[in-house]
Motif scaffolding. Structure first.
Motif, PDB file in Angstrom:
ATOM      1  N   ARG A 285      48.113  53.759  14.242  1.00 55.73           N
ATOM      2  CA  ARG A 285      47.219  53.096  13.284  1.00 55.73           C
ATOM      3  C   ARG A 285      47.991  52.021  12.543  1.00 55.73           C
ATOM      4  NH1 ARG A 285      45.314  58.643  10.867  1.00 55.73           N
ATOM      5  NH2 ARG A 285      47.474  58.471  10.242  1.00 55.73           N
ATOM      6  N   ARG A 286      47.248  51.064  12.088  1.00 54.21           N
ATOM      7  CA  ARG A 286      47.897  49.981  11.354  1.00 54.21           C
ATOM      8  C   ARG A 286      48.158  50.427   9.920  1.00 54.21           C
ATOM      9  NH1 ARG A 286      46.909  44.701   9.106  1.00 54.21           N
ATOM     10  NH2 ARG A 286      44.674  45.089   8.899  1.00 54.21           N
TER      11      ARG A 286
ATOM     12  N   ILE B 249      48.762  49.792   6.150  1.00 50.49           N
ATOM     13  CA  ILE B 249      48.359  48.724   5.234  1.00 50.49           C
ATOM     14  C   ILE B 249      49.375  48.606   4.099  1.00 50.49           C
ATOM     15  CG2 ILE B 249      46.523  48.007   3.595  1.00 50.49           C
ATOM     16  CD1 ILE B 249      45.432  48.018   6.388  1.00 50.49           C
TER      17      ILE B 249
ATOM     18  N   TYR C 192      46.659  53.721   5.623  1.00 53.21           N
ATOM     19  CA  TYR C 192      46.429  53.191   6.964  1.00 53.21           C
ATOM     20  C   TYR C 192      45.023  52.621   7.030  1.00 53.21           C
ATOM     21  CZ  TYR C 192      50.428  56.097   8.303  1.00 53.21           C
ATOM     22  OH  TYR C 192      51.672  56.664   8.398  1.00 53.21           O
ATOM     23  N   GLU C 193      44.840  51.719   7.991  1.00 56.03           N
ATOM     24  CA  GLU C 193      43.505  51.194   8.263  1.00 56.03           C
ATOM     25  C   GLU C 193      42.588  52.366   8.611  1.00 56.03           C
ATOM     26  OE1 GLU C 193      42.873  47.133  10.529  1.00 56.03           O
ATOM     27  OE2 GLU C 193      43.246  48.801  11.887  1.00 56.03           O
TER      28      GLU C 193
ATOM     29  N   LEU D 126      39.865  53.340   4.349  1.00 59.31           N
ATOM     30  CA  LEU D 126      41.300  53.494   4.581  1.00 59.31           C
ATOM     31  C   LEU D 126      41.597  54.975   4.730  1.00 59.31           C
ATOM     32  CD1 LEU D 126      42.824  51.229   1.738  1.00 59.31           C
ATOM     33  CD2 LEU D 126      42.628  50.636   4.158  1.00 59.31           C
TER      34      LEU D 126
ATOM     35  N   GLN E 133      38.012  51.474   0.733  1.00 58.86           N
ATOM     36  CA  GLN E 133      38.981  50.426   0.394  1.00 58.86           C
ATOM     37  C   GLN E 133      38.540  49.769  -0.906  1.00 58.86           C
ATOM     38  OE1 GLN E 133      39.574  47.502   3.509  1.00 58.86           O
ATOM     39  NE2 GLN E 133      41.601  47.081   2.688  1.00 58.86           N
TER      40      GLN E 133
END
Ligand code: UDP
Length: 259
Positions: A4-5, A7, A16-17, A24, A83
């Motif tokens: 996962r990306r 953040i 994380y995204e 999130l 988010q």
């Protein structure tokens, strides 16, 4: 699992995204810091307990109509959140003198305050989160006056609710920190409660003995740090005495690390 990306990585959490736009994943670490990160360590199992404790509190706050970023807990260390655009202000609510208030003003720790105090700190690690006044917030545009009114109203509601919730399990809520964020609905922004509420950002004392059940045990090297977090979770009914799964998880963690 697909990578996962990430953040953002903070001192105690990673973001994380999320699976959908506007969400999130908030991951709770065992890392602990104090005194503006000059003291660092780990509190074994803290992330698991804070995830559960914060879920419990945010869910309860939602039932009384306080809007929060919490959507649902995903697993032992992660929760799905909305988010938000974090407002760069830490809101500290105090019922009893302790910590920096005692130090700055020479008021003995444990003194009941005649009225609840709300303080604001500018979220900036490099500056050491300096205390600020309403005037700074307005002057530098960190939040509007309407937003600050909403934040103060919510902070008082959260405090009243939490004081009662903790008193019912023999705990005194001395002080705590909140963070808020903006969510946008077209051109209109709304402020909701964000971050976490856990023994990392609260002072919690046993009602009878005044024993500290929070991060001050780590800050002041008082020992029994893990046990204090477990005690809070247990009293909240999140860790049954006969259901030692979370504790066992902590123990297996320790064994793996050869402790
Ligand atoms: N607090 C926090 N994060 C911070 C500063 C304070 O969570 O960066 C919490 C702290 O745990 C305590 C309350 O806010 O419950 C008041 O903290 P205080 O201003 O007394 O500062 P400290 O003594 O922790 O430096």
């Amino acid at each position: 699992m697909a990578r996962r990306r990430q953040i953002y990585e903070g001192k105690a959490k990673i973001l994380y995204e999320g699976p959908e736009p506007g969400t999130l994943i908030q991951y709770f670490k065992d890392d602990a810091t104090a005194f503006n990160a000059q003291k660092r360590g780990t509190i074994s199992g803290k992330g698991v307990l804070n995830n559960r404790i914060s879920e419990h509190i945010f869910t309860a706050l939602q039932t009384i109509g306080v809007p929060t970023h919490f959507i649902r807990r995903l697993n032992m260390r992660e929760q799905l959140i909305r988010q938000v655009e974090i407002i760069p202000i830490e809101i500290v609510i105090r019922n009893v003198a302790a910590g920096s208030l005692s130090k700055r003003l020479g008021i003995e720790e444990g003194t009941q305050l005649p009225r609840t105090i709300i303080e604001y700190y500018y979220k900036d690690d490099a500056l050491g989160d300096p205390m600020i006044a309403d005037e700074h917030i307005a002057c530098f545009g960190w939040a509007s006056q309407d937003e600050m009114n909403d934040i103060a109203d919510m902070a008082i509601r959260v405090n009243d609710f939490l004081c009662g919730m903790f008193a019912a399990i023999g705990i005194r809520l001395i002080d705590f920190k909140l963070e808020f964020g903006r969510v946008w609905d077209g051109d209109y922004a709304r402020v909701i409660l964000a971050d976490e509420i856990s023994p990392d950002g609260c002072r919690l004392w046993d009602l009878k003995t005044n024993k500290k059940l929070d991060k001050d045990r780590f800050r002041q090297d008082l020992g029994e740090v893990e046990e204090a977090y477990q005690e809070v979770a247990r009293r909240l009914g999140l860790l049954q005495p006969d259901d030692e799964s979370a504790v066992l998880d902590l123990d297996s963690h320790r064994k793996k690390r050869g402790k």
